[in-house]
Scaffold this active site. Structure first.
Site, PDB file in Angstrom:
ATOM      1  N   GLU A 166      -9.559  29.638  24.939  1.00 54.65           N
ATOM      2  CA  GLU A 166      -9.702  28.186  25.076  1.00 54.65           C
ATOM      3  C   GLU A 166     -10.767  27.777  26.092  1.00 54.65           C
ATOM      4  O   GLU A 166     -10.456  27.096  27.094  1.00 54.65           O
ATOM      5  CB  GLU A 166      -8.353  27.551  25.445  1.00 54.65           C
ATOM      6  N   GLU A 356      -2.696  30.873  18.629  1.00 59.15           N
ATOM      7  CA  GLU A 356      -1.621  30.144  19.319  1.00 59.15           C
ATOM      8  C   GLU A 356      -1.228  28.923  18.510  1.00 59.15           C
ATOM      9  O   GLU A 356      -2.097  28.253  17.927  1.00 59.15           O
ATOM     10  CB  GLU A 356      -2.046  29.618  20.701  1.00 59.15           C
TER      11      GLU A 356
HETATM   12  O1  IFM Z   1       0.430  27.712  27.902  1.00 60.76           O
HETATM   13  C1  IFM Z   1      -0.732  27.339  27.260  1.00 60.76           C
HETATM   14  C2  IFM Z   1      -1.649  28.525  27.058  1.00 60.76           C
HETATM   15  O2  IFM Z   1      -1.942  29.183  28.248  1.00 60.76           O
HETATM   16  C3  IFM Z   1      -2.951  28.092  26.440  1.00 60.76           C
HETATM   17  N1  IFM Z   1      -2.706  27.307  25.262  1.00 60.76           N
HETATM   18  C4  IFM Z   1      -1.757  26.235  25.321  1.00 60.76           C
HETATM   19  C5  IFM Z   1      -0.455  26.736  25.909  1.00 60.76           C
HETATM   20  C6  IFM Z   1       0.579  25.586  25.969  1.00 60.76           C
HETATM   21  O3  IFM Z   1       0.100  24.564  26.766  1.00 60.76           O
END
Ligand code: IFM
Length: 451
Positions: A166, A356
């Protein structure tokens, strides 16, 4: 009820990140990270908590692997903590740090689970921040050195790697909004940081390729379906610019060696620190794109917005039609379908992994110790069906990683947001598989579910 099925060999996984789960912040020669420093600074974490112990996975990783096995999973996305490997962000490797990940990788392979590591999930060595951090160009070379050390040690056993997690989140929250480490609020620092990360992505990619040409190398990009707030063409234009900055600012560079036109007045290349020849250096022909998606973004053009970006930098709003998670994020499965299909269309059907996707709900154990988190099951039903629809529409999605294996340290929110399939008692470290984890385990075992 039609059955929702996935392609043969589809990877079923979960994701975690080093600072959020490991704890052991000072053990075995680990250096301080920007998140150690940030969390130890009063007022930075809403709950006053730190990741000093977190889920204690540095010691309890065998329990974590056992839960992956119980859930029939075939892929585990975790991250390597840079300051465990190079305590000051440069110089020789700390053997004990590498050993931790070697033990984890060996246990995963033994269990038939793909180790799927991310090299940078936000825990920059503090010493590198003091040398300028991501806004400083040299950090790109430091990253490539660090990545090379890890891949030389583990590349014989780990075939699939992610460089970054990210990039647009950690540069925005860390350097403009200042709500994440290192807590800077400076648009220029943000602009330079994004360019250094792009340089690092190129340099890291080349370094890994040269060490082992057979590796599959990607990055995990946060994305959101960017939708205009109205039929007004100005909103459509703002939404498109938002998509370019939020979703593909680190993709277009890697795959095509150019920045997308995100800023109405022209991209501020000088302020970003772009030099002649850099557009060759940012190229990284990634073997797959990881997509992290949680929600959609509704964008309204602002009359006097100097960036022409809708609401930048304070953020466009989330949608408000779907149900909401405990983090107050809208549940909107079409967002994942739409992004997978759009990236497929815009980038010539790349290999995709959902790296994710998940939801925060606070459900805890009842009197019998059962965590009956039905809302989480409903969430995943909806989003997994959206992935299946995207695959039907032509997206080449090879795997899905739910965030997260277990409840963990949710950055500035401390332990207040629970995203896991495994409930963690943060006082004792005790882990309890939630009903959603049992459900996900069945889906993984059967490669689908009754929709
Ligand atoms: O916890 C985070 C993760 O580290 C990165 N993506 C989003 C998740 C939820 O906020």
């Amino acid at each position: 009820m039609a059955r929702v099925e996935f392609p043969k060999g589809f990877h079923w996984g979960v994701a975690t990140a080093s600072y959020q789960i490991e704890g052991a912040w000072q053990e075995d020669g680990k250096g301080e990270s920007i998140w150690d420093r940030f969390a130890h600074t009063p007022g930075k974490i809403q709950t006053g908590e730190t990741g000093d112990v977190a889920c204690d996975s540095y010691h309890r990783w065998r329990d974590d692997v056992a839960h992956l096995v119980d859930m029939n999973l075939t892929s585990y996305r975790f991250s390597v903590a840079w300051p465990r490997i190079q305590p000051d962000g440069r110089g020789p490797a700390n053997a004990k740090g590498l050993d931790y990940y070697a033990r984890l990788v060996d246990a995963l392979l033994e269990a038939g689970i793909r180790p799927f590591p991310t090299l940078y999930h936000w825990d920059l060595p503090q010493a590198l921040d003091e040398a300028g951090g991501w806004p400083e160009r040299d950090t790109a070379e430091r990253f490539a050195d660090y990545a090379s050390i890890v891949v030389r040690a583990l590349g014989d056993r780990v075939s699939d790697w992610m460089l970054f997690n990210e990039p647009s989140v950690f540069t925005t929250l860390g350097y403009v909004l200042g709500v994440h480490a290192p807590g800077v609020q400076d648009l220029d620092a943000f602009l330079r940081a994004t360019h250094t990360v792009n340089l690092a992505q190129g340099a890291g990619f080349r370094a890994l390729r040269s060490i082992r040409p057979d590796l599959r190398i990607g990055s995990a990009f946060n994305m959101s379906a960017c939708e205009p707030a109205s039929d007004d063409p100005a909103d459509a234009e703002a939404a498109e610019r938002w998509h370019r900055l939020l979703n593909v600012w680190f993709v277009e560079t890697a795959l095509h060696g150019r920045y997308p036109d995100a800023f109405a007045a022209g991209n501020p290349y000088d302020r970003m620190g772009v030099r002649d020849g850099d557009m060759e250096l940012v190229k990284a022909p990634l073997d797959f794109l990881g997509i992290n998606l949680y929600n959609r973004t509704i964008v309204k053009a602002l009359p006097d917005d100097p960036n022409g970006l809708g609401a930048f930098p304070s953020g466009a709003t989330g949608g408000s039609e779907g149900p909401r998670t405990d983090f107050d994020w809208e549940v909107w499965p079409d967002a994942l379908h739409d992004v997978l299909v759009r990236i497929t269309r815009d980038y010539g059907r790349p290999v995709l992994e959902v790296t994710e996707n998940g939801c925060s709900y606070a459900d805890g154990p009842d009197a019998k110790g059962v965590v009956n988190d039905t809302r989480r099951i409903e969430f995943f039903r909806g989003y997994l069906a959206a992935v299946a629809r995207a695959i039907e529409a032509g997206a080449d999605v090879r795997g899905y990683h739910a965030w997260s294996l277990m409840d963990n340290f949710e950055w500035a929110e401390g332990f207040s947001q629970r995203f896991g399939f495994v409930h963690v008692d943060f006082g004792t470290g005790q882990r309890t598989l939630k009903e959603s984890g049992r459900w996900y385990g069945r889906v993984a075992g059967e490669n689908g579910f009754e929709g």
